[in-house]
Structure formats: structure tokens, C-alpha cells
Design an enzyme around this catalytic site. Structure first.
Site, PDB file in Angstrom:
ATOM      1  CB  SER A  80     -18.422 -17.380   1.761  1.00 44.85           C
ATOM      2  OG  SER A  80     -19.335 -18.262   1.200  1.00 44.85           O
TER       3      SER A  80
ATOM      4  CE  LYS B 264     -19.413 -25.250  -2.326  1.00 47.65           C
ATOM      5  NZ  LYS B 264     -19.387 -23.905  -3.155  1.00 47.65           N
TER       6      LYS B 264
ATOM      7  CG  ASN C  59     -13.465 -21.325  -7.184  1.00 49.78           C
ATOM      8  OD1 ASN C  59     -14.638 -21.432  -7.050  1.00 49.78           O
ATOM      9  ND2 ASN C  59     -12.854 -20.242  -6.291  1.00 49.78           N
TER      10      ASN C  59
ATOM     11  CG  LEU D 241     -22.757 -20.244  -6.637  1.00 47.83           C
ATOM     12  CD1 LEU D 241     -23.893 -18.845  -6.888  1.00 47.83           C
ATOM     13  CD2 LEU D 241     -21.996 -19.483  -5.504  1.00 47.83           C
TER      14      LEU D 241
ATOM     15  CB  CYS E 171     -20.659 -15.944  -6.960  1.00 50.80           C
ATOM     16  SG  CYS E 171     -20.079 -17.223  -7.987  1.00 50.80           S
TER      17      CYS E 171
ATOM     18  CG  ASN F  94     -16.951 -13.412  -4.026  1.00 51.19           C
ATOM     19  OD1 ASN F  94     -16.132 -14.200  -4.421  1.00 51.19           O
ATOM     20  ND2 ASN F  94     -18.132 -13.649  -3.682  1.00 51.19           N
TER      21      ASN F  94
ATOM     22  N   GLY G   8      -6.479 -16.080  -3.314  1.00 52.42           N
ATOM     23  CA  GLY G   8      -5.040 -16.333  -2.865  1.00 52.42           C
ATOM     24  C   GLY G   8      -4.342 -15.082  -2.715  1.00 52.42           C
TER      25      GLY G   8
ATOM     26  N   GLY H  40      -9.053 -12.070   1.357  1.00 56.63           N
ATOM     27  CA  GLY H  40      -8.507 -12.166  -0.018  1.00 56.63           C
ATOM     28  C   GLY H  40      -7.120 -12.425   0.276  1.00 56.63           C
ATOM     29  N   GLY H  41      -6.693 -13.641   0.216  1.00 59.23           N
ATOM     30  CA  GLY H  41      -5.360 -13.909   0.090  1.00 59.23           C
ATOM     31  C   GLY H  41      -4.616 -13.991   1.535  1.00 59.23           C
TER      32      GLY H  41
END
Lengths: 303, 285
Positions: A21, A45, A69, A73, A129, A189, A214, A241-242
Site C-alpha cells: 500500500s 493506496k 515520506n 494519505l 500510518c 508499516n 526501504g 519492509g525494505g
């Protein structure tokens, strides 16, 4: 030939890669390209009830070992997005997971309900988030409220995943959600972070705080997936995650993930990352003597 | 030789060896002058990876905001940009940025123009769309390619880069109010040039209705075409999806900003739809 297909809470995926997402997830045209690039499933998204313009730029910055980032949202709202979902269903054959966001259980349920009406085959609740107050991590801290949303959405007849954050007491939240009928989890997340430009002497993001993603967060994410699998071995997990290649994807699978989310590392490798992962997995399985992904899920736990 | 053919499907031209620098590069303003009505010429001394004509940068003004900006030149470590006053960030640049001020840049990003190796090129620009075409004209001249630049502006007062372009190409000017050159839209100048002269490539940058009109002209003459587009952007590296064009799912920041005529003729959004910050399509103003 080893089999890459996996079953994820009743969804049949041609392979374990899932577009995570938050990246590339608002347009049917891009969704189609993600499918063509090889993804096994597509997560939208995060969509909320009302449209959101997000934060002003800078909202994204590349860092030495990852990405930061705070888009905020941004999304067109579920009513507008419904059209896009319908088009996605028309054009795609891989499962579409709607990431639903909101400030309350009521909003999550409303967004999920409308999204499923418009074609979403599963729902992921973004209660994690890290950069929107009232809508993300904060909601995830209220385990009972999230659980009540899970219970209602479960009645729509589609799998419900809860996206977890390291900022939560995620084992407790996961347990409450499972009791309420959650199908599984997405972990993790982005991690709350910030970056300061030493010459501007100011935070880079307009929102100051953002979500760090990342390859730098991969060990953290692998640990959470491992813990979740240990605590709830029957609950399917999408590990995120990455993920920047097949080795990272395998780490998540061995930790207990049935599927693996691919997100911001697309910035470096573009959509070719999916094919790279799939070819790597296949070769590894052949070389190491595995016939299916299922044989590898959680294997690091067994002696 | 024409432009290399481009497939209309997904591309990942940068997948191999795509270098992403961390953070922003800092630069010092070494020139800031009003080049034309509402247009600021900004020169920034900044250390960047060598940009290709048609690529863009993200220009960050700390505490104010960050905007995508096309590159008019990058020479001797000096980045030149032409900035129209439009919103908060560009307004701030116009009102407050003077020589010596520090600004920040990330990039260059995106896919630029594929400059032909020989022959004749037609460059069609509208307003500050002339900026990336100037960088391209320099590249074309280095290769010995002849160029004609048709540049359109609202009025003589709005004209930029005429002297610089005249050193590189033959220049034909159009203004909406007839105060300089041809009185009317610049694509009419392009139509005349394309019917009277032979070109091996057409390049365009400017308002999308102009790009759409020139695309049609180039297609009818069978001349390879490329144009640079603009959309609301956030990440600028192809992950956020804010700048996507439908129905092909092309990201202006990564698959573009320069697209071939074959691709653009299949982009239904061209000249019609702009994607707003919340992701909704709104009519292009």
C-alpha cells in the site's frame, strides 16, 4: 519446476509478491502495469471517506539507506475511487486488496463496505500510518476500536488484514483483531522518522515527521513477522519492509510470511523488481530442493 | 535517421544502474533576474549528476516548498531555470530570491529527449516550454544537427530565450496578441514549417493543447515526435503514483517527462485531464 503459487487467507496468488500500500496504488493503468510486471496481488493506496490533498511538498526524500515520506494519505475519497476500483477489476486478474483508512471504526467500515461493493477482493486496515494524526498509528493504539471494525468488515465476506506498526503493542492488537475475526496481518508499516538537511538547517519534510521505509527497516520488519508467526502460527502474514530483491523476500517468508509486500524500493529498481524477485525465488527453490513456497513459510522457526 | 522507435508499453529504462542520490544538493544563486513578464531566470551553482536535455529537478526552498522544474541549461556547474509565477513556491522565488541565497535541488530525474544524431529538427515551444528545448538545442548543435525553433508566447513582453536560441537555431516567433512575429498560435507556425520544409524529428514542450496539435501535425507528416509533459508530482522517482497518465499508467516523473508521439497518441489524458493533489482528474486548465 517449483510452484510459486500461494494461498493467502482464501485468496489465490500466482506468486507471493504483493504491491504494498502507498505506492503506485490509485490508478487502474498503473495497477495493470504492476500486474504485467509480475505481482501476485495489488494493494491500493490508502483510501479514506473524504478526498485528501495530503501535505505540501517536500513529501518524499531519498536517504542513504531508505526513504522518508509524509504524503499525508492523499487520496480521492472512496466515492471517486470506486470507479477506479471497478476498472481495476475489469482489467486485472490478480486479487485487489483495498487499503482502508479513517479516523474511526465507523469510517473504516464505511470505506471498506463501499470498496468491496466496487470490487475489492480483500481489505487491509491501515491503522498504522505514522504521519497523519488521528488516522493512523493513533487508531491502532485503540485495539478494541480496531477489533470492532474488523468484526463488521468481516461480515462483508472478504478477507480482512490489519496493517501493524512497530509503534503499536502489535501482539496485543493482533490478538484482539484475531478474536474479532481478522484473516491475517500485514507487517510492518513505515517507521516514524525525520531527516534534517544540515545546510538548510531545517527538517526536509513539510510535515517534519514521516514514515521511514526501504532496506534499512528490513531487519525490524523481519523481527515483527517472526514474532507474529510465533504467537499466531495460523494467521497468514504479508511481510513488508525494505524488500529489495529475492533474498529479502525469502527472509520474510522464512520468518513466517505467506506473501511479501514490495514498496518503496521500486524507486531504485523500478517495476523490474517483481520479476527479479520471482526469478530469484524460483532459482533458489530449485537449487535448494523446495517444491512450493508453502514449504518455506516459517521454516526458520523449526529446529 | 529519426528518433529511435519507442515501445508504448511499460518501460524501465532506468532499472539498471539507476543512481539515486540521498537528500538534496545545495546550491548558491549566482543569477536571478526577471527575464520576461512573470518569468524569473534563476541560475544556481550546484553539483549534480550530468542531466540529459528533457530531464527535470525538484527545487526545494526550505520552509516554503518543493516544485518540479525543467532544466534550461547545465553548464560549468551552473543550473539555469525559467520560473513562471504560479503558486506559493514560485511566487516566493520571484519575490525573495536574490544572488547569494541558498537553494536545494534533487535530481536530475526522468527520461529526457532522444536527440537525433544528424538531419534537421523542429523545436516547438510555448511559454517557458522553451526552457528544456534550449538545453536540447545545445545538444543538437553539438551533434551538428540543424534546428528550427518555433516559439510561442502570450506577447513580446513574455518572450524568453530568443537571443540564446537564435545562436543555436533559426527562430520563428509567434505571439497571441501579434506584438512580435506571427500573430496566433505557435502550432500554426509549426504547420507551415512542416508543410514547407523537411524535418527528421519534432520536439515540443508547452501547454498541452499545443502539444496535442503539434503531435497531430507530426503524425500527419510521418515525422518522429517527442514532447515533455508536466503533472503534479511528489516523489519524482516513480513510486508515489501522483503523476500518472491514463490509460497506460505512465508516470510523468519516471517514464517521462518526455514521451514519444506513439505513446502520446494513446494517452487519453493528453490535453484534457490534470491529476489533482488528491488524485482526482480535473479538466486541464
Amino acid at each position: 519446476m517449483p510452484r510459486l503459487e500461494v494461498e493467502l487467507a482464501g485468496l489465490r496468488l500466482r506468486n507471493p509478491t504483493v504491491l504494498a500500500s502507498g505506492v503506485l496504488g490509485l490508478s487502474a493503468g498503473l495497477a495493470k502495469r504492476v500486474e504485467e510486471a509480475g505481482a501476485g496481488a495489488f494493494t491500493t493506496k490508502t483510501v479514506t471517506r473524504e478526498p485528501r490533498r495530503g501535505y505540501p511538498n517536500p513529501t518524499f526524500v531519498v536517504l542513504e539507506h531508505g526513504y522518508l515520506n509524509a504524503v499525508g494519505l492523499a487520496n480521492p475519497g472512496i466515492d471517486y475511487f470506486c470507479r477506479e476500483l471497478r476498472e481495476m477489476r475489469q482489467r486485472l486478474s490478480i486479487p485487489i486488496i483495498l487499503s482502508a483508512g479513517g479516523g474511526s471504526a465507523e469510517e473504516l467500515v464505511e470505506v471498506a463496505k463501499r470498496g468491496v461493493e466496487c470490487g475489492a477482493q480483500a481489505v487491509e486496515l491501515n491503522v498504522s500510518c505514522p504521519h497523519v494524526s488521528g488516522m493512523g498509528v493513533e487508531l491502532g493504539h485503540r485495539a478494541e476500536e480496531v477489533a470492532s471494525a474488523v468484526g463488521e468488515i468481516k461480515r462483508l465476506g472478504v478477507p480482512v488484514f490489519v496493517k501493524l506498526s512497530v509503534h503499536h503493542d502489535y501482539i496485543r492488537l493482533a490478538e484482539a483483531c484475531l478474536d474479532a475475526g481478522a484473516s491475517g496481518f500485514t507487517a510492518i508499516n513505515t517507521v516514524r522518522g525525520m531527516a534534517i538537511d544540515i545546510y538548510a538547517r531545517k527538517p526536509v519534510l513539510s510535515n517534519v515527521y514521516g514514515g521511514y521505509s526501504g532496506r534499512a527497516i528490513k531487519p525490524i520488519a523481519v523481527r515483527v513477522v517472526y514474532e507474529l508467526y510465533e504467537a499466531f502460527p495460523d494467521a497468514p502474514i504479508i511481510g513488508v519492509g525494505g524488500v529489495d530483491g529475492w533474498e529479502a523476500a525469502l527472509e520474510f517468508i522464512l520468518a513466517g510470511a505467506s506473501a511479501v509486500g514490495v514498496g518503496s524500493e521500486i524507486a531504485r529498481k523500478d517495476l523490474g523488481l517483481f520479476k527479479e524477485i520471482l526469478e530469484g525465488l524460483e532459482e533458489y527453490m530449485e537449487r535448494e530442493g523446495f517444491n512450493s513456497i508453502e514449504e518455506l513459510v516459517g521454516l526458520a522457526h523449526r529446529s | 535517421m529519426g528518433l529511435e522507435p519507442k515501445s508504448a508499453g511499460p518501460r524501465s529504462a532506468q532499472s539498471a544502474g539507476f543512481r539515486l542520490r540521498a537528500g538534496h544538493a545545495r546550491g548558491a544563486v549566482v543569477g536571478a533576474r526577471v527575464a520576461a513578464k512573470q518569468v524569473l531566470e534563476l541560475k544556481l551553482e550546484v553539483d549534480l549528476d550530468e542531466p540529459e536535455p528533457g530531464q527535470f529537478v525538484m527545487l526545494w526552498v526550505p520552509g516554503v516548498g518543493e516544485v518540479p522544474m525543467s532544466i534550461a541549461d547545465y553548464d560549468g556547474g551552473v543550473l539555469t531555470m525559467y520560473i513562471t509565477r504560479r503558486g506559493r513556491v514560485t511566487g516566493y522565488l520571484h519575490d525573495h530570491v536574490r544572488e547569494g541565497v541558498r537553494l536545494f535541488v534533487r535530481g536530475p530525474y526522468g527520461r529526457g529527449f532522444s536527440a537525433i544524431e544528424r538531419g534537421r529538427a523542429l523545436l516547438v515551444g510555448g511559454g517557458t516550454g522553451a526552457a528544456p528545448l534550449h538545453f536540447l538545442a545545445k545538444r543538437l548543435r553539438e551533434r551538428g544537427v540543424d534546428c528550427v525553433a518555433a516559439l510561442g508566447f502570450r506577447s513580446a513582453e513574455h518572450a524568453i530565450l530568443l537571443g540564446e536560441m537564435a545562436r543555436l537555431c533559426r527562430v520563428e516567433v509567434a505571439t497571441d496578441d501579434g506584438s512580435m512575429g506571427f500573430g496566433g498560435p505557435v502550432h500554426e507556425v509549426a504547420a507551415k514549417l512542416l508543410s514547407e520544409e523537411r524535418f527528421d524529428a519534432v520536439y515540443a514542450c508547452g501547454p498541452e493543447p499545443m502539444i496535442a496539435a503539434v503531435l497531430e501535425l507530426a503524425r500527419s507528416k510521418g515525422v518522429p515526435f517527442e514532447a515533455s509533459l508536466e503533472r503534479y508530482m511528489r516523489c519524482a522517482v516513480g513510486v508515489c503514483g501522483s503523476c500518472v497518465l491514463e490509460p497506460l499508467g505512465l508516470r510523468v516523473c519516471r517514464d517521462g517527462p518526455v514521451f514519444s508521439g506513439e505513446v502520446l497518441s494513446r494517452v487519453e489524458d493528453l490535453g484534457r485531464w490534470w491529476r489533482d493533489a488528491d488524485g482526482r482528474l480535473v479538466p486541464l486548465r
